[in-house]
Design a protein around this motif. Structure first.
Motif, mmCIF file in Angstrom:
data_model
loop_
_atom_site.group_PDB
_atom_site.id
_atom_site.type_symbol
_atom_site.label_atom_id
_atom_site.label_comp_id
_atom_site.label_asym_id
_atom_site.label_seq_id
_atom_site.Cartn_x
_atom_site.Cartn_y
_atom_site.Cartn_z
ATOM 1 N N GLN A 28 27.226 10.910 24.077
ATOM 2 C CA GLN A 28 27.137 10.022 25.342
ATOM 3 C C GLN A 28 25.639 9.435 25.409
ATOM 4 O O GLN A 28 25.400 8.805 26.780
ATOM 5 N N GLU A 412 21.283 7.216 31.557
ATOM 6 C CA GLU A 412 21.416 8.722 30.711
ATOM 7 C C GLU A 412 20.601 9.502 31.093
ATOM 8 O O GLU A 412 21.460 10.869 31.061
ATOM 9 N N ARG A 415 23.055 10.988 33.698
ATOM 10 C CA ARG A 415 24.421 11.795 33.219
ATOM 11 C C ARG A 415 23.758 13.173 32.806
ATOM 12 O O ARG A 415 24.340 14.039 32.890
#
Length: 522
Positions: A28, A412, A415
């Motif tokens: 991810q 990012e 996340r």
């Protein structure tokens, strides 16, 4: 992609949880951040990394040799002592020079079995030294010997920061980024995960007022968010050089004086370190690394047979001891001083006089006992080994956070942040919350009344339940009742009277006491 279980022996369930987090996040995030996560996974599977720090001439390398049980780290000032040296377990003894560009060059051991003090190469091109030793101690702990603080040249400072991770803060703030899509671990990312996870700080009797700042500056370069009583201890080295008359209450006893001075230094360095313990590194190194021989024991036996007045005169100073005319050769006496110093010689002579038939092996063991090394090892085991899972997991989370920050991608970063918060919300991750709360209080980020700060430090920095509750040796029923009472108190404090920052810490401490109560009850 490598699974967490393939990374090696993880320290425990917390490390496993962080490893699983890294594994889930790798697809991810960017290739560069994913490469950083792979390095975090590798580190999680390795031994706890302990950096030995202190001012120059504090005897750090001597203590490293004693801890490893082998005289391999150079103790005289030279090129090698200006470099960071990592001592880790290997199936074959070897030393490698690691250059700034990643190249490696095998370095032969010197004739005495040590790493050569002079390398014969351009020191500015060297990143650090890797020493692999077939040593049982290093199976559970990687020891990082660092250049002495206080008199480092700029290049030594840079090399230390690069390896231990201090440069991560500057480079991340500078906004330097590699080309998008690169899967190579860049300097910023590498420095975010390369730091030590725990610190052994070496002081001497001449503690300076800025030792607190020096320790803080060094520990800020480790992989952990901040060093504190969970992952840092200090030793008062060269305890035999303390003049007992200079320490009130010592009664003329050198070791008593060293113990009292250690207690004072613990108060000075608090709350950066869990404890300060006295040690005589030179004697420990000689006794533990094979430096003390049967020939040394025989020379000491000859000295023990000398007239009391003559021997007392000889032991006044090193110069008198080596220049006095006697049956023991001057060169032999010089070697005894190099291995034991005057305190060790006196101690050994007294041991021989009390037990004339004592063997060389028994005398070596007595010297080892007198060095204080065993107490240091036990404290290392309590503070570091017993908490390796929490220390490594906390350091890994700090590295993961730094990697996400260095990516420059807000999405990012968010996340990764959300994933960490989910992990920390799980009951089994409470120890990480407690370590975080302890760090906030110890560093002064959250201001607490002194008595409450002491309680947070006690609960968070001890592994034994009795010590956590401040009631060592108390009956289980008393411990359970006290834990439940304190859990209720901290819950009330969190709701009434605490600031928002204090309240967050109080909720964590409340939960810690409740879990202790459950553990005692079960």
């Amino acid at each position: 992609m490598t699974s967490p279980t393939e990374q090696g022996r993880l320290a425990g369930p917390l490390s496993m949880s962080v490893a699983n987090l890294c594994h889930r996040l790798q697809p991810q995030v960017s290739a560069r951040t994913a490469a950083g996560f792979a390095e975090v996974l590798r580190r999680l599977g390795g031994p706890l990394q302990v950096a030995v720090a202190g001012r120059i001439k504090s005897g750090k390398s001597t203590l490293v040799n004693a801890l490893i049980g082998r005289r391999v780290a150079p103790t005289d000032v030279g090129e090698c002592t200006r470099l960071v040296t990592r001592f880790q377990y290997g199936t074959v003894d070897r030393v490698e020079i690691v250059f700034n560009d990643g190249r490696k060059q095998v370095l032969p051991f010197a004739a005495d079995g040590m790493i050569p003090a002079e390398l014969g190469i351009e020191i500015d091109k060297v990143s650090h030294i890797e020493a692999y030793l077939t040593n049982a101690v290093l199976q559970g702990m990687t020891v990082i010997d660092t250049p002495g603080l206080g008199s480092l040249d700029a290049a030594s400072v840079s090399r230390t920061e690069q390896l231990l991770g201090a440069a991560k803060h500057r480079k991340a703030d500078d906004g330097d980024e590699d080309e998008e899509g690169s899967d190579e671990l860049d300097d910023t990312s590498r420095n975010a995960v390369a730091g030590a996870e725990a610190v052994l700080y070496v002081v001497t009797q001449g503690v300076r007022a800025d030792d607190q700042q020096a320790l803080a500056a060094f520990t800020a370069a480790t992989a952990s968010r901040e060093a504190g009583p969970v992952n840092a201890i200090a030793v008062l080295n060269k305890a035999d050089t303390i003049a007992p008359e200079s320490v009130e209450g010592s009664g003329g006893d050198v070791w008593k004086a060293a113990t009292l001075l250690s207690e004072k230094q613990a108060a000075t360095l608090k709350p950066r370190v869990a404890d300060v313990l006295p040690v005589i590194g030179l004697i420990a190194e000689s006794a533990e690394s094979g430096g003390f021989t049967s020939g040394d024991a025989e020379a000491l036996r000859q000295l023990a047979e000398m007239d009391d007045d003559i021997l007392e005169t000889m032991l006044i100073s090193a110069d008198i001891f080596t220049s006095w005319e006697c049956d023991v050769a001057a060169g032999t006496r010089l070697r005894l001083l190099e291995k034991l110093d005057l305190f060790g010689v006196r101690y050994a002579v007294e041991a021989i006089r009390k037990e004339p038939e004592i063997t060389a092996g028994s005398l070596r063991r007595k010297l080892l006992d007198a060095s204080g090394l065993e107490a240091v090892r036990q404290r290392l085991s309590i503070v570091f080994a017993a908490r390796a899972d929490g220390i490594k997991a906390a350091a890994a989370l700090a590295s993961v956070t730094a990697l996400a920050h260095a990516s420059g991608d807000p999405a990012e970063r968010q996340r990764v942040h959300d994933a960490i918060e989910v992990l920390l919300a799980k009951p089994e991750a409470h120890q990480l919350r407690l370590l975080e709360a302890l760090t906030l209080v110890a560093s002064g980020a959250v201001d607490m009344p002194e008595d409450l700060s002491e309680e947070v430090l006690r609960v968070g920095s001890n592994a034994d339940i009795g010590a956590q509750l401040g009631k060592p040796g108390a009956p289980r029923a008393e411990l359970a009742a006290h834990a439940l009472e304190r859990a209720g108190w901290w819950r009330s404090f969190a709701s009434f009277g605490a600031t928002p920052a204090q309240s967050r810490v109080a909720h964590v401490v409340h939960r810690a006491y409740f879990l202790i109560w459950q553990q005692i009850r079960d």
